[in-house]
Design a protein around this motif. Structure first.
Motif, mmCIF file in Angstrom:
data_model
loop_
_atom_site.group_PDB
_atom_site.id
_atom_site.type_symbol
_atom_site.label_atom_id
_atom_site.label_comp_id
_atom_site.label_asym_id
_atom_site.label_seq_id
_atom_site.Cartn_x
_atom_site.Cartn_y
_atom_site.Cartn_z
ATOM 1 N N THR A 26 1.224 -1.518 0.050
ATOM 2 C CA THR A 26 -0.270 -0.299 -0.389
ATOM 3 C C THR A 26 1.086 1.256 0.072
ATOM 4 N N ARG A 27 0.503 2.036 -0.269
ATOM 5 C CA ARG A 27 1.502 3.360 -0.294
ATOM 6 C C ARG A 27 1.452 3.876 1.434
ATOM 7 N N ARG A 28 0.962 3.642 2.329
ATOM 8 C CA ARG A 28 1.251 3.261 3.374
ATOM 9 C C ARG A 28 2.391 3.024 4.044
ATOM 10 N N GLN A 29 2.381 1.453 3.546
ATOM 11 C CA GLN A 29 4.268 0.746 3.263
ATOM 12 C C GLN A 29 4.406 1.565 2.600
ATOM 13 N N GLN A 30 4.719 2.120 1.241
ATOM 14 C CA GLN A 30 5.909 2.185 0.817
ATOM 15 C C GLN A 30 6.293 3.634 1.166
ATOM 16 N N LEU A 31 5.723 4.357 1.867
ATOM 17 C CA LEU A 31 5.931 5.545 2.833
ATOM 18 C C LEU A 31 6.980 4.349 3.573
ATOM 19 N N ALA A 32 6.619 3.882 4.697
ATOM 20 C CA ALA A 32 7.502 3.443 5.497
ATOM 21 C C ALA A 32 8.823 2.717 5.267
ATOM 22 N N ALA A 33 8.439 2.111 4.155
ATOM 23 C CA ALA A 33 9.051 1.135 3.680
ATOM 24 C C ALA A 33 10.882 2.351 3.815
ATOM 25 N N LYS A 34 10.523 3.732 2.397
ATOM 26 C CA LYS A 34 11.269 4.765 2.372
ATOM 27 C C LYS A 34 11.558 5.510 3.397
ATOM 28 N N THR A 35 10.817 5.671 4.969
ATOM 29 C CA THR A 35 11.245 6.336 5.624
ATOM 30 C C THR A 35 12.137 5.635 6.380
ATOM 31 N N ARG A 36 12.235 4.569 6.574
ATOM 32 C CA ARG A 36 13.325 3.595 7.195
ATOM 33 C C ARG A 36 14.173 3.689 6.677
ATOM 34 N N GLU A 37 14.325 3.886 5.526
ATOM 35 C CA GLU A 37 15.759 3.598 4.638
ATOM 36 C C GLU A 37 16.213 4.609 4.284
ATOM 37 N N ARG A 38 15.447 5.754 4.758
ATOM 38 C CA ARG A 38 16.086 7.396 4.691
ATOM 39 C C ARG A 38 17.083 7.424 6.257
ATOM 40 N N ILE A 39 16.408 6.992 7.357
ATOM 41 C CA ILE A 39 16.649 7.214 8.647
ATOM 42 C C ILE A 39 17.534 6.065 8.552
ATOM 43 N N PHE A 40 17.670 5.045 7.978
ATOM 44 C CA PHE A 40 19.033 3.916 8.569
ATOM 45 C C PHE A 40 19.948 4.503 7.863
ATOM 46 N N ARG A 41 19.929 5.166 6.393
ATOM 47 C CA ARG A 41 21.421 5.674 5.973
ATOM 48 C C ARG A 41 22.074 6.972 6.358
ATOM 49 N N ILE A 42 21.651 7.783 6.820
ATOM 50 C CA ILE A 42 21.709 8.857 7.868
ATOM 51 C C ILE A 42 22.313 8.288 9.018
ATOM 52 N N ALA A 43 21.599 6.961 9.443
ATOM 53 C CA ALA A 43 22.799 6.666 10.902
ATOM 54 C C ALA A 43 24.067 5.870 10.146
ATOM 55 N N ILE A 44 23.801 5.455 9.530
ATOM 56 C CA ILE A 44 25.536 4.829 8.527
ATOM 57 C C ILE A 44 26.100 5.719 8.602
ATOM 58 N N ARG A 45 26.079 7.569 8.377
ATOM 59 C CA ARG A 45 26.374 8.369 8.344
ATOM 60 C C ARG A 45 27.313 9.089 9.578
ATOM 61 N N GLU A 46 26.074 8.790 10.713
ATOM 62 C CA GLU A 46 26.593 9.210 12.045
ATOM 63 C C GLU A 46 27.274 8.524 12.451
ATOM 64 N N PHE A 47 27.062 7.074 12.325
ATOM 65 C CA PHE A 47 27.885 6.212 12.844
ATOM 66 C C PHE A 47 29.163 6.111 12.556
ATOM 67 N N ALA A 48 29.666 6.491 11.712
ATOM 68 C CA ALA A 48 30.746 6.419 10.750
ATOM 69 C C ALA A 48 31.746 7.552 10.640
ATOM 70 N N ASP A 49 30.566 9.042 10.698
ATOM 71 C CA ASP A 49 31.433 9.837 11.919
ATOM 72 C C ASP A 49 32.125 10.312 13.317
ATOM 73 N N LYS A 50 30.601 9.633 13.839
ATOM 74 C CA LYS A 50 31.694 9.129 15.440
ATOM 75 C C LYS A 50 31.065 8.592 16.298
ATOM 76 N N GLY A 51 31.002 7.242 15.419
ATOM 77 C CA GLY A 51 31.206 6.016 16.467
ATOM 78 C C GLY A 51 29.529 6.152 17.151
ATOM 79 N N PHE A 52 29.679 4.685 17.912
ATOM 80 C CA PHE A 52 28.729 4.731 18.547
ATOM 81 C C PHE A 52 28.219 5.398 19.711
ATOM 82 N N SER A 53 29.196 6.099 20.396
ATOM 83 C CA SER A 53 28.870 7.164 21.848
ATOM 84 C C SER A 53 28.954 7.943 21.063
ATOM 85 N N GLY A 54 29.213 9.073 19.923
ATOM 86 C CA GLY A 54 29.553 9.943 19.912
ATOM 87 C C GLY A 54 28.156 10.252 19.031
#
Length: 240
Positions: A26-54
Motif C-alpha cells: 500500500t502507499r502507507r507501506q511504501q512511505l514507511a519503507a522509504k522512511t526507514r531507508e532514509r533513517i538507516f542511510r543517515i545512521a550509517i553516516r552518523e555512526f561512521a563519523d562519530k562512532g557508537f558513543s558519539g
C-alpha cells in the motif's frame, strides 16, 4: 444466461484484482519503507563519523526529518540500529566479494588471490564509511559486533575461496607450502586497509599526500609484488 456468464467473468476479474491489490504494498507501506531507508542511510553516516558513543539518535532523527519515536519503532533502540548498520556494511562487502568473477578451479592461484586483493582494495576505496565503522568498532573491542548473530557466518565463503586456491596452488607447485587461509586473508585486508584508514595521519607525518591517486596506484603495485613474492617464494624462516 449470457448476462449471468458475463457477471461470473466479471466477478472472477474483480476477485483477481482484489488479490493482486493485497499482494502489492500500500502507499502507507511504501512511505514507511522509504522512511526507514532514509533513517538507516543517515545512521550509517552518523555512526561512521562519530562512532557508537558519539552518535546521537536525536541527530539522526533531525537529519531524517522524523520524530525520534520513529527510530525506536523501526529499529528498537540505538544499539540495535548500530548493530544493523555493522551487519549491512559487512554484508555488502561479503556479497561483493562472493560476486567477484573468479573461477577458483581454473584461474592461476596467485592471480586469483590477487584478484581478491584488488577487489578488497577497491571496495575500501569506494566505501570509506566501512573503514570508519571498522575503526570505531575496534576501539570498542568489537563490543557490538559480538552481538550480531550473522556477521561471523559471512566470512566463511571467502576463506573457502582462498582455501581452494591455496590447495590447488600447492598441489600444482605454483604456491609454496604451508599458507594458512586466515593469515593470508588478514594480510590481504591489512595491505588494502591501513594506507586508506590512516592516510590522513601518515600523510601529515611524512609530508606526502597518500590519498593522491598516483600514490595509491604505486602502493597497489607494491602490494601486488609483496603478495606474489609471499605466495610463490620459498619459506625463509619456519615459525618456532
Amino acid at each position: 444466461m449470457p448476462r449471468i456468464a458475463v457477471s461470473a467473468t466479471a466477478g472472477k476479474k474483480t476477485a483477481k484484482a482484489a488479490k493482486a491489490g493485497k499482494d502489492e504494498p500500500t502507499r502507507r507501506q511504501q512511505l514507511a519503507a522509504k522512511t526507514r531507508e532514509r533513517i538507516f542511510r543517515i545512521a550509517i553516516r552518523e555512526f561512521a563519523d562519530k562512532g557508537f558513543s558519539g552518535a546521537r539518535v536525536e541527530t539522526i532523527a533531525n537529519r531524517a526529518k522524523v520524530n525520534i519515536r520513529m527510530i525506536y519503532h523501526y529499529f528498537g533502540d540505538k544499539e540495535a540500529l548500530y548493530v544493523e548498520v555493522l551487519e549491512h556494511v559487512l554484508a555488502r562487502l561479503r556479497e561483493a566479494e562472493l560476486a567477484v568473477a573468479l573461477d577458483v578451479r581454473t584461474v592461476h592461484p596467485a592471480d586469483g588471490i590477487l584478484q581478491l586483493y584488488d577487489f578488497t582494495e577497491g571496495h575500501f576505496a569506494a566505501h570509506p564509511e566501512l573503514l570508519c565503522l571498522l575503526s570505531w568498532e575496534n576501539l570498542n573491542r568489537a563490543r557490538y559486533l559480538k552481538r550480531s548473530k550473522v556477521i561471523q557466518a559471512m566470512s566463511s565463503p571467502v576463506l573457502d575461496k582462498l582455501r581452494t586456491l591455496i590447495e590447488r596452488g600447492e598441489a600444482a607447485g605454483n604456491l609454496r607450502a604451508g599458507i594458512d587461509p586466515l593469515h593470508l586473508y588478514v594480510t590481504l585486508v591489512s595491505l588494502a586497509y591501513f594506507h586508506k584508514s590512516n592516510a590522513y595521519t601518515i600523510s601529515r607525518m611524512f609530508d606526502t599526500d597518500m590519498l593522491a591517486p598516483s600514490w595509491q596506484a604505486d602502493h597497489k603495485a607494491e602490494a601486488h609484488a609483496l603478495v606474489r613474492a609471499y605466495l610463490e617464494g620459498e619459506r625463509v624462516l619456519e615459525p618456532g
